[in-house]
Design an enzyme around this catalytic site. Structure first.
Site: not given
Length: 340
Positions: A139, A145, A279, A300
């Site tokens: 990102q 996110c 997040h 992630n």
């Protein structure tokens, strides 16, 4: 003569590669070096530039604090995971929201938790091995996110349903999702992303709408590939319910990344962290380690240099109802069809 020229060209290329990528790629973690040397290697590796000397001095002090903690933590060796000095090393360990926001889930076209009565749950699942997970993305400096998490869940259910894994466009969500709560690189809600896909007839592919890492006003017409029937929220604070969903598809979740989770390197992460998700990530599997520790397998959006082979394993089935780092507190998933 042509062969010699080709050989010289090859040698020159190898020299450039050797200069750019020296054999010791982890010098910032080499404790035989001075702290100043480690900082210098870190700064070059991550191409860090500060606006002035005062700003750099502030970040140097944070870097020193984090490095001391990481070195001490790893030397103790009394945890099930390791930490490393990475691109976050000059940042405070109490981050502001990384782009994820939450609100009460609004009604969708499917008001019931469709996996409620599922009982056939495998002991372990890894959606990567089943071809339902695209490579880890980055990102960058954009607080997007929420878009990466939603797209990961969409990519997963599309592959599970159709057999085709297609990388989808986070940038379309960053540019085009509009609400009172979601604002491109300044953060957003998972359900706003799913609502956009539901109401606009799908989402574009990454190839047709590539990621730029800044919010734009791209108005070009794109062909939207993946359509959904609805989206649902996993019952709050229920890892059992979350397990039922992950057994069937990747799931978007919010987690709290305060503390040292950003420096995670390997092993099963057990905390410390809070329970105020800031997040968004994607759970792409679960399992149990050789010593019997249960974990979530989490994808992630921090690029290829982060984590355990770009992922993190987070302990599951802990005593607290909020789970580790709040992982079951705000989880949702898209439905391509509403029948289990």
């Amino acid at each position: 003569m042509g062969k010699n020229k080709s050989l010289c060209t090859l040698i020159n290329i190898l020299i450039v590669i050797w200069v750019m990528f020296p054999s010791n790629q982890n010098q910032e973690n080499d404790q035989s070096l001075t702290l100043s040397e480690r900082y210098k290697h870190w700064k070059i590796k991550y191409r860090v530039i500060y606006k002035d000397d005062a700003e750099e001095e502030k970040h140097i002090q944070i870097f020193k604090h984090n490095v001391a903690y990481i070195d001490s933590f790893n030397a103790a060796g009394n945890k099930s995971y390791k930490l490393t000095i990475n691109r976050f090393a000059d940042l405070p360990t109490e981050p502001s929201d990384d782009g994820f926001k939450k609100r009460k889930l609004e009604p969708t076209t499917s008001s019931l938790f469709k996996y409620k009565n599922i009982t056939d749950i495998p002991a372990a699942v890894d959606w990567r091995k089943r071809g339902a997970v695209t490579p880890v993305k980055n990102q960058r400096e954009c607080g997007s996110c929420w878009a990466f998490s939603a797209v990961g869940a969409l990519e997963g259910i599309q592959q599970i349903t159709s057999g085709n894994l297609v990388s989808l466009s986070e940038q379309e969500l960053v540019d085009r999702v509009r609400s009172n709560w979601t604002n491109g690189c300044n953060g957003g809600y998972l359900i706003d992303a799913f609502e956009f896909v539901l109401e606009n007839g799908g989402i574009a592919t990454e190839a047709s709408y590539p990621y730029r890492g800044v919010k734009g006003n791209n108005s070009k017409k794109v062909s939207r590939q993946v359509q959904i029937k609805s989206y649902e929220q996993v019952p709050r604070n229920s890892e059992d319910s979350l397990l039922k969903v992950v057994a069937n598809q990747p799931v978007s979740v919010g987690i709290d990344i305060s503390g040292m989770i950003r420096f995670y390197s390997s092993g099963i992460f057990t905390g410390e962290c809070g329970t105020k998700p800031n997040h968004a990530v994607i759970i792409v599997g679960y399992g149990t380690s050789n010593d019997g520790t249960k974990y979530w397998l989490v994808k992630n959006s921090w690029g290829i240099r982060w984590g355990e082979k770009r992922y993190i394993r987070m302990k599951r089935d802990i005593d607290a109802k909020e789970g580790l780092c709040g992982i079951p507190m705000d989880a949702s998933y898209p439905n391509i069809n509403n029948i289990v």
